[in-house]
Design an enzyme around this catalytic site. Structure first.
Site, short mmCIF file in Angstrom:
data_model
loop_
_atom_site.label_atom_id
_atom_site.label_comp_id
_atom_site.label_asym_id
_atom_site.label_seq_id
_atom_site.Cartn_x
_atom_site.Cartn_y
_atom_site.Cartn_z
N HIS A 255 0.86 -1.18 0.00
CA HIS A 255 0.00 0.00 0.00
C HIS A 255 0.90 1.24 0.00
O HIS A 255 2.06 1.16 0.42
CB HIS A 255 -0.89 0.05 1.24
CG HIS A 255 -1.73 -1.17 1.45
ND1 HIS A 255 -1.55 -2.01 2.52
CD2 HIS A 255 -2.74 -1.69 0.72
CE1 HIS A 255 -2.43 -3.01 2.45
NE2 HIS A 255 -3.15 -2.83 1.36
N GLU A 293 -4.40 -4.44 -4.18
CA GLU A 293 -5.87 -4.50 -4.16
C GLU A 293 -6.45 -3.09 -4.05
O GLU A 293 -7.09 -2.75 -3.07
CB GLU A 293 -6.38 -5.40 -3.02
CG GLU A 293 -5.40 -5.69 -1.91
CD GLU A 293 -5.28 -4.56 -0.89
OE1 GLU A 293 -6.06 -3.61 -0.96
OE2 GLU A 293 -4.39 -4.63 -0.04
#
Length: 357
Positions: A255, A293
């Site tokens: 991330h 994601e």
């Protein structure tokens, strides 16, 4: 050709940096202010190196110097799929270079294949011992996975980017980074993606939890020594993403948030994004896939990732968002030389933040 006054710096993560200066077709490799090696760089059908003056006779110094020259030439000639080496001047180094995968023979020729060079960890990775961490199956949180090496401390990776003229580096975050993270999380642009705005105590608990979690590694990214972003890298096998795809033991995920607004843009994303992917692939040679994601409706982010080599696998539902599973293969990253902006990384002002986990 113009004289290069600013050097190309190699090996900073290892603690033994080398500076490579270019003057026309001459390269000088400098360590601690002293020239250790001089080479000649010629063009033609592709870059071609010959050694002119190995000033320091120590074989290890010469080997380190030619490796720095290889990195410099490859990074500044990203289109080159082959760097030719003069057989005569490299004769005494041919065997040790080939043993390390730094050079290969093709017929009567000797040269450097960049797709092999950039898989060597030494110039960029700080902690080489962790790469050899033995496989031992363990259970945690009801999941069976390999035992992970101790979490890194300090700088884990550094790479000089010629289009910025500065190094991109990643270091392990510590609790002393809370104030910086607190400011970044409360930036409206970051909060729109991460939704973690709040007080300092909240962010201290957040960071402390990640530092204590063996499958997560929080990082601070720097460019030219200035902190610009926060990164979380994780082992996918132990992550909540694992049930949503056919996870492998050494898959990695990530991330990102870019906290400093002036670092959101084309030149910077083309530096930190492939550098982070490079760091993850180097960190463990068993890592064949990097996953992400992002939100399924984050069109710009998905476009950036796809142009950076990530394939969009599917769309699925996390409890907190509808997400797209994206995946980057080791073979594609190195085979297509995606460590370079020539890999087609786009940029936009909104490309700097990725949804939080």
């Amino acid at each position: 050709m113009l004289r290069t006054t600013a050097p190309f710096r190699c090996g900073e993560a290892t603690g033994r940096p080398l500076d490579v200066y270019r003057d026309g077709d001459r390269l000088s490799v400098v360590a601690e202010g002293r020239v250790g090696l001089r080479l000649r760089l010629q063009g033609g059908t592709g870059p071609h190196l010959s050694i002119e003056e190995p000033v320091r006779p120590d074989p290890q110094d010469v080997l380190a110097g030619v490796t720095a020259a290889f990195e410099t030439v490859s990074a500044t000639h990203p289109e080159a799929g082959w760097i030719g080496l003069d057989p005569a001047s490299f004769a005494s180094l041919a065997d040790p270079l080939m043993e390390r995968g730094l050079a290969v023979r093709e017929g009567d020729g000797l040269g450097v294949d960049p797709t092999m060079l950039w898989q060597r960890p030494e110039p960029w990775l700080a902690n080489l011992a962790a790469r050899d961490f033995p496989a031992r199956p363990v259970m945690s949180g009801g999941k069976r996975h390999p035992q992970r090496p101790p979490k890194p401390k300090g700088v884990i990776y550094s790479r000089f980017t010629p289009w910025l003229g500065q190094a991109v580096a990643f270091r392990a975050a510590t609790i002393d980074d809370v104030d910086t993270l607190h400011r970044w999380f409360n930036d409206p642009v970051v909060d729109a993606a991460w939704g973690e705005a709040g007080g300092r105590d909240k962010h201290e608990a957040y960071l402390a939890g990640l530092i204590a979690d063996p499958h997560m590694i929080p990082l601070i990214g720097t460019i030219g020594g200035e902190a610009f972003g926060y990164f979380e890298i994780y082992w996918a096998k132990e992550n909540r993403l694992a049930p949503f795809y056919d996870v492998q033991d050494y898959d990695r995920g990530w991330h990102v948030l870019i906290g400093e607004s002036r670092f959101r843009g084309k030149a910077y994303i083309s530096a930190w994004l492939p550098s982070l992917m490079h760091a993850l692939f180097l960190d463990d040679p068993r890592t064949e896939r990097i996953v992400g994601e992002p939100k399924a409706d984050h069109v710009q982010q998905l476009r950036n990732l796809e142009r950076s080599g990530f394939a969009r696998i599917k769309t699925f539902d996390f409890p907190h968002k509808r997400a797209a599973l994206v995946m980057l293969l080791r073979e594609r990253f190195f085979g297509e030389r995606l460590w370079s902006p020539g890999g087609g990384i786009p940029a936009s002002p909104e490309a700097g933040s990725q949804p939080a986990p």
